[in-house]
Write an enzyme that holds these catalytic residues in place. Structure first.
Site, PDB file in Angstrom:
ATOM      1  N   ASP A   1      -3.181   2.434  28.387  1.00  0.00           N
ATOM      2  CA  ASP A   1      -4.169   3.652  28.906  1.00  0.00           C
ATOM      3  C   ASP A   1      -5.385   3.194  28.325  1.00  0.00           C
ATOM      4  OD1 ASP A   1      -3.756   4.082  26.137  1.00  0.00           O
ATOM      5  OD2 ASP A   1      -2.186   5.764  26.698  1.00  0.00           O
TER       6      ASP A   1
ATOM      7  N   ASP B   1      -8.780   4.986  26.341  1.00  0.00           N
ATOM      8  CA  ASP B   1      -9.508   6.121  25.667  1.00  0.00           C
ATOM      9  C   ASP B   1     -10.866   5.845  25.809  1.00  0.00           C
ATOM     10  OD1 ASP B   1      -6.934   7.078  25.065  1.00  0.00           O
ATOM     11  OD2 ASP B   1      -6.633   5.963  23.464  1.00  0.00           O
TER      12      ASP B   1
ATOM     13  N   ASP C   1      -7.387   4.911  12.322  1.00  0.00           N
ATOM     14  CA  ASP C   1      -6.168   4.383  11.268  1.00  0.00           C
ATOM     15  C   ASP C   1      -6.708   3.050  10.939  1.00  0.00           C
ATOM     16  OD1 ASP C   1      -5.383   4.058  13.847  1.00  0.00           O
ATOM     17  OD2 ASP C   1      -3.489   4.772  13.848  1.00  0.00           O
TER      18      ASP C   1
HETATM   19  P1  ATP Z   1      -1.096   2.509  22.052  1.00  0.00           P
HETATM   20  O1  ATP Z   1      -1.194   1.344  22.503  1.00  0.00           O
HETATM   21  O2  ATP Z   1       0.120   2.903  21.502  1.00  0.00           O
HETATM   22  O3  ATP Z   1      -1.632   3.577  22.998  1.00  0.00           O
HETATM   23  P2  ATP Z   1      -3.385   3.442  20.613  1.00  0.00           P
HETATM   24  O4  ATP Z   1      -3.906   2.734  19.444  1.00  0.00           O
HETATM   25  O5  ATP Z   1      -4.174   3.373  21.844  1.00  0.00           O
HETATM   26  O6  ATP Z   1      -1.860   2.483  20.946  1.00  0.00           O
HETATM   27  P3  ATP Z   1      -2.993   6.282  20.291  1.00  0.00           P
HETATM   28  O7  ATP Z   1      -2.069   6.778  19.750  1.00  0.00           O
HETATM   29  O8  ATP Z   1      -2.975   6.230  21.833  1.00  0.00           O
HETATM   30  O9  ATP Z   1      -2.867   4.435  20.087  1.00  0.00           O
HETATM   31  O10 ATP Z   1      -4.474   6.569  19.578  1.00  0.00           O
HETATM   32  C1  ATP Z   1      -5.805   6.136  20.353  1.00  0.00           C
HETATM   33  C2  ATP Z   1      -6.515   5.759  19.143  1.00  0.00           C
HETATM   34  O11 ATP Z   1      -6.816   6.977  18.214  1.00  0.00           O
HETATM   35  C3  ATP Z   1      -5.999   4.896  18.145  1.00  0.00           C
HETATM   36  O12 ATP Z   1      -6.474   3.491  18.390  1.00  0.00           O
HETATM   37  C4  ATP Z   1      -6.693   5.223  16.547  1.00  0.00           C
HETATM   38  O13 ATP Z   1      -8.093   4.602  16.762  1.00  0.00           O
HETATM   39  C5  ATP Z   1      -6.758   6.637  16.868  1.00  0.00           C
HETATM   40  N1  ATP Z   1      -5.535   7.437  16.219  1.00  0.00           N
HETATM   41  C6  ATP Z   1      -4.713   7.829  16.894  1.00  0.00           C
HETATM   42  N2  ATP Z   1      -3.940   8.250  16.056  1.00  0.00           N
HETATM   43  C7  ATP Z   1      -4.239   8.333  14.758  1.00  0.00           C
HETATM   44  C8  ATP Z   1      -3.958   8.706  13.371  1.00  0.00           C
HETATM   45  N3  ATP Z   1      -2.678   9.214  13.142  1.00  0.00           N
HETATM   46  N4  ATP Z   1      -4.676   8.557  12.469  1.00  0.00           N
HETATM   47  C9  ATP Z   1      -5.851   7.968  12.637  1.00  0.00           C
HETATM   48  N5  ATP Z   1      -6.330   7.441  13.685  1.00  0.00           N
HETATM   49  C10 ATP Z   1      -5.542   7.608  14.888  1.00  0.00           C
HETATM   50 MG    MG Z   2      -3.504   4.755  23.520  1.00  0.00          MG
END
Ligand code: ATP
Ligand code: MG
Length: 410
Positions: free
Chosen positions: A28, A30, A108
């Site tokens: 997705d 962001d 994170d």
């Molecule tokens: P995925 O491929 O699983 O979607 P993602 O990195 O996009 O991986 P998300 O959970 O969609 O993960 O979160 C989007 C962004 O928000 C992350 O890349 C990170 O920068 C931030 N983020 C999400 N959860 C946390 C957390 N628990 N602590 C700090 N930052 C977070």
């Molecule tokens: Mg994501």
């Protein structure tokens, strides 16, 4: 993008940038922006503001949803350390808006803190994320122990991303995990449920399981499974779990759908079986023992990971089919075929049979029964005919006939 035209800053951020840099298709997208949720809403008609504690805008493009978040300031910037603000009369802790530079520090991992500027296609990197990305390293931003304390789910995210991306954990990011694993007990069950779905249903379940085990995290998510697997004299229940995970990863690789209930039923199967055995030793018949054991096991698990009711119901269906499968005479097999979870239950039986937890003859009997025509089915289920019922458990099947008929809506 329209935000750009309206003269706001807009960046792709997080997982999508990380995945694009690996040449993978992001799950997705962001977007981070300096526009406030209200301003975003004014720009996009097709937009919905969600979340109370952490307000985001979801912008819809056909079936795609793009999550647009306003830059956040961090709690640490506030001298009280609390950072509680009023907005619309509500207490909103995480809606302190900030700049990109501040937004970086609440993320994170360094590789999740890359901002792709859609205006000039440059990447903004305050934390060395590009370098870590090139080296395949997952590194928490800031002091790792402090960041895990702030949000223990980051320990699970570390494992998830390490497996998914094939990255290694930086030693400083890795070190505190085992010691801080217990902090996960304080996370709301609903959030942990979301997290286990991402951990186990994204095509890397087996590797994830092994890595979670390695850091002592698996036992926190599934304490009963951990307990019973550690008591084992034989290895076949562990083998069963490994095979279940491996199969589901293969299904994922083949583009088939994965349902959470099958894997969850597999993960909790050993505790269920052992608990049901105890109940039977106390004189309960098999059907009642399994029902009681299922209640016990599920109630305990629900305190750790919430599970929707339709999921636990499906788990029960798969579980209860297992003892029903041992009855292969008369009209029962026909009724089982009609049960909505028959196919899953049968697959479960096959897995058990392949790993020493059920008789291969029984699985084979059910395979044949499904394929057989009316004539053959009649013979297979007839006690009088030679070859009726599956061979080994035949006596047991008859013993259970007429006894405590399991009620249909368990
Ligand atoms: P995925 O491929 O699983 O979607 P993602 O990195 O996009 O991986 P998300 O959970 O969609 O993960 O979160 C989007 C962004 O928000 C992350 O890349 C990170 O920068 C931030 N983020 C999400 N959860 C946390 C957390 N628990 N602590 C700090 N930052 C977070
Ligand atoms: Mg994501």
């Amino acid at each position: 993008m329209r935000l750009k035209k309206a003269n706001f800053e807009a960046y792709l951020v997080g997982g999508c940038v990380r995945d694009l840099l690996l040449g993978r298709e992001p799950k997705d997208f962001d977007v981070a922006t300096n526009a406030s949720p209200e301003q975003i809403k004014q720009i996009f008609r097709n937009c919905r503001i969600i979340g109370r504690r952490f307000r985001l805008a979801h912008v819809f493009f056909g079936r795609e949803i793009i999550e647009v978040a306003t830059f956040r300031g961090s709690d640490n910037d506030d001298d009280s350390g609390q950072h509680v603000v009023h907005e619309d009369g509500r207490l909103l802790r995480d809606n302190v808006f900030g700049t990109l530079e501040q937004d970086v520090w609440r993320r994170d991992f360094t590789v999740n803190a890359l901002y792709y500027n859609i205006r000039d296609f440059s990447v903004v990197d305050y934390t060395g994320g590009m370098q870590d990305h090139a080296n395949g390293v997952l590194r928490l931003i800031g002091d790792p122990a402090a960041r895990y304390r702030e949000d223990p789910v980051r320990m699970l995210r570390a494992v998830r991303f390490a497996v998914k991306l094939g990255f290694t954990l930086h030693p400083d990011t890795e070190r505190p995990i085992t010691e801080l694993a217990d902090l996960l007990r304080g996370i709301p069950p609903a959030r942990l449920y979301d997290e286990i779905l991402k951990l186990f249903l994204a095509g890397y379940g087996l590797q994830t399981y092994e890595m979670l085990q390695h850091y002592g995290l698996f036992g926190i998510l599934f304490p009963q499974t951990e307990h019973y697997l550690n008591l084992l004299e034989h290895d076949f229940p562990r083998l069963f779990l490994i095979r279940a995970l491996d199969n589901s990863d293969k299904r994922f690789a083949d583009g088939k759908s994965l349902t959470p209930y099958f894997l969850l039923a597999a993960i909790l199967w050993e505790p269920l079986r052992e608990t049901a055995k105890k109940h039977m030793a106390n004189g309960e018949n098999e059907a009642i023992a399994y029902q009681n054991a299922a209640n016990e096991i599920l109630n305990k698990q629900l305190r750790v990971t919430a599970m929707p009711r339709h999921i636990t119901q499906a788990m029960r269906d798969v579980w209860f089919l297992q003892h029903k499968f041992t009855r292969t005479l008369g009209s029962r097999p026909y009724r089982l075929l009609e049960q909505p979870k028959f196919r899953a239950g049968y697959d479960f039986l096959v897995l058990r049979a392949e790993t020493g937890g059920a008789e291969p003859e029984l699985a084979e009997w059910w395979r044949q029964f499904q394929e057989a025509d009316e004539e053959k089915r009649k013979i297979m289920t007839s006690p009088s005919e030679a070859g009726g019922g599956h061979s080994k458990r035949r006596r047991k099947s008859t013993r259970f006939r007429n006894k405590a008929r399991p009620n249909g809506n368990e």
